[in-house]
Every structure is written in C-alpha cells, then in structure tokens.
Design a protein around this motif. Sequence first.
Motif, PDB file in Angstrom:
ATOM      1  N   TRP A 208     -40.045  40.355  20.424  1.00  0.00           N
ATOM      2  CA  TRP A 208     -38.967  40.120  21.117  1.00  0.00           C
ATOM      3  C   TRP A 208     -37.941  39.409  20.432  1.00  0.00           C
ATOM      4  O   TRP A 208     -36.810  39.694  20.614  1.00  0.00           O
ATOM      5  CB  TRP A 208     -39.467  39.032  22.406  1.00  0.00           C
ATOM      6  N   ASN A 209     -38.282  38.428  19.396  1.00  0.00           N
ATOM      7  CA  ASN A 209     -37.395  37.679  18.934  1.00  0.00           C
ATOM      8  C   ASN A 209     -36.563  38.573  17.719  1.00  0.00           C
ATOM      9  O   ASN A 209     -35.552  38.582  17.565  1.00  0.00           O
ATOM     10  CB  ASN A 209     -37.965  36.445  17.931  1.00  0.00           C
ATOM     11  N   GLY A 210     -37.498  39.200  17.161  1.00  0.00           N
ATOM     12  CA  GLY A 210     -36.849  40.294  16.268  1.00  0.00           C
ATOM     13  C   GLY A 210     -36.178  41.325  16.936  1.00  0.00           C
ATOM     14  O   GLY A 210     -35.003  41.782  16.269  1.00  0.00           O
ATOM     15  N   ALA A 211     -36.458  41.845  18.074  1.00  0.00           N
ATOM     16  CA  ALA A 211     -35.463  42.801  18.655  1.00  0.00           C
ATOM     17  C   ALA A 211     -34.159  42.199  19.038  1.00  0.00           C
ATOM     18  O   ALA A 211     -33.134  42.866  18.975  1.00  0.00           O
ATOM     19  CB  ALA A 211     -36.010  43.355  19.943  1.00  0.00           C
ATOM     20  N   LEU A 212     -34.094  40.743  19.361  1.00  0.00           N
ATOM     21  CA  LEU A 212     -32.771  39.929  19.787  1.00  0.00           C
ATOM     22  C   LEU A 212     -31.969  40.160  18.309  1.00  0.00           C
ATOM     23  O   LEU A 212     -30.953  40.165  18.628  1.00  0.00           O
ATOM     24  CB  LEU A 212     -33.144  38.839  20.428  1.00  0.00           C
ATOM     25  N   VAL A 213     -32.758  39.825  17.468  1.00  0.00           N
ATOM     26  CA  VAL A 213     -31.901  39.505  16.098  1.00  0.00           C
ATOM     27  C   VAL A 213     -31.412  40.845  15.708  1.00  0.00           C
ATOM     28  O   VAL A 213     -30.110  41.022  15.347  1.00  0.00           O
ATOM     29  CB  VAL A 213     -32.711  38.676  15.192  1.00  0.00           C
TER      30      VAL A 213
END
Length: 347
Positions: free
Chosen positions: A119-124
């Motif tokens: 999730w964090n990686g997708a947002l970034v």
Amino acid sequence: MASRLVRHHLFWPLCVLAALLLFNLLYSPDFFSIVVRNGNLYGSLIDILNFGAPLMMVSIGMTLVIATGGIDLSVGSIVAISGAMACLTISKSSDQSSLPLVFGAVLASIALSLVLGLWNGALVAAARIQPIIATLILMVAGRGIAQLITSGQIITVSSDLYEYIGAGSLASLPFSIFLVAAVLIAASLLTRKTALGLFIESVGSNARASRLAGLRSNTVILSVYVFCGLCAGIAGLILSSNVSSADGNNAGLWYELDAILAVVIGGTSLSGGRFYLMGTVIGALIIQTLTTTIYMIGVPPEITLVVKAFVVLAVCLIQSESFRKSIAFRWAKRKYPAEQEAARHVS
C-alpha cells in the motif's frame, strides 16, 4: 592509512558504540559479565542484542527505503498491527500451543505486513504522493487499525511456541538475534551480490535519470516499501511474542524515529543514494545501548527522551565531516593565528 580508517563509514559509529560500552563498564564493572543458566547466556550485552532486535529489524528495511530517497513513517504502526493480528489469531483457540495455529498466525501477520508495505509503495510509486505524506497516512490510520484488532484492549496469549520467537533461545543465544542475522544476510546478498543494490542507489540518486536509462524505478520503489513492511511485521512478531501480548496503542511507538536515527547514524544519507546496512545495525545497537545506559544510571523518566536526544545530536555532529573540519580549523586558528593568516593571504 590512518586517514583512510577515519574516513571509513563504520569508524565513527563503532567509536561511539565502544565509548558507550566503556562508560557502562566503568559505571558498572560487571556490565560485560555473561552467565550461563539452563544452557542459555544471560547478561547486559545479551539483553542489548535481544531487546534491540526489533529496532534492528525495522532499521534494515528503513535503510533501503531511505536509499531510494523515500521514508516510511508507518513502520511503528505496522509493528503494532502485526503483533495484534498474531495474538488475536492465537487467542481465539483453546489450544494456543498448536503448531499449525502459531504457524498460521505468523503467516497471517506477515501477509498483512506485506500488504501494508505494498500500500505504501503504491501510493509513492504509482500515485506519486510524497513518501512522508503517503506513509503518514498509514502511520495514523494503522495505529487505529491495531486498536480495532485488539478492541482497544491488551491481548495476552499463553503459547510456548509463539513466545519462542521473541524470548526463545537457539545455540545459547536469543532466537531473535538469528532472525535479524538472517534478514541482514539476505538483504546484503540481494543488494551487494546482485544488481538490485545498484538499482536502489541509482533511483535514490536520480529517479528520473534512472527511468530515462530504462530502469523500472517504480518497481524498485515498490519492492523496498514491501520489504520494509516485511521487516516491520517480523519486528512486531518479535516484540509481541517477547511479552506474550499485543498492545495496539503502545507497541512500536516511535519506532519510526529510532529507525531513521539508526539509519543516519549508520552513515546512510537521507537524500538517498549510497546506503550501509551494517552501519544501520550498529546505529540501532548504539540507540539500544544508549537506552540501557540511561535506565542503568537512573535518569528520571521525565527527562529520558531529552537526554537521548542530546546524545544522538552529539553522535550526529561527531559523524559530520564538515563539522569536524570546522572545529579543527577553529582550533588551529586559535593556536597558530600567524600561520593561518599567512595561509589565507597565500590562497
């Protein structure tokens, strides 16, 4: 030879760690004492390794994230969520020491941590949100998720198998140390023996140039955030199993800040690029040793964080090459004013 040694990225962190250990030895002569009880090793040094294992684990993942020019403020919340998920799964069974149950609880926690890292990686990477904002979302929401999982209560479990993760021993040493060593070795091999490390440093140095050169920078960024989530998830298992309970409110609190400090102390730049995994581990050991020292000398709890902040500031200044050069120049100018003035006119 001496100048090369001083410029080595591990020199100053090792000096600081040695100074802290020496202070503890002078304050408490039996600080280095290690005893054997029931075939296991016990002592202050063993405690530092054991209690510092979760921070070392989180810091390893944080190192690769920072190396890409990002940051992950959600690791503390992921630690809490991972421990809460595992303890909740185990607490629902009447036979809490069942191997399939504990194994399933651990897998569920790891899988959830991977999803949160994704999730964090997708947002970034995909949504192009600034890393500090993208991970701040999960930092805030994740703490709430952990409390929802635990229903705002502290979940306690009674499982010898689960307790072994954080409080068990292997070859007379805490099992958590072997978990950290395994992750560190795996990360080192992947980043130093394959092209992955070069990709991470390339993205951290200049993500746009990396994309123009044909490198899938988004995939690299996504992978490091997933790995960071994995490390935080394992840290959550170690932390909760060590006390056989899960506290969604306090577990992993401020771990993100300690992890960032450990990475910086280890020599990795917050601007991205070059990174040092071993330096990060030493940085985490410095923070844990400092915490142990503060409690040992009896610093009042209300000023513990202030003392810790000042010591960390001193460590960072000692590591700063420009700061050391400035101090050396001022000392030389005060001691040899005529020579410094002549050198200034010649230049």
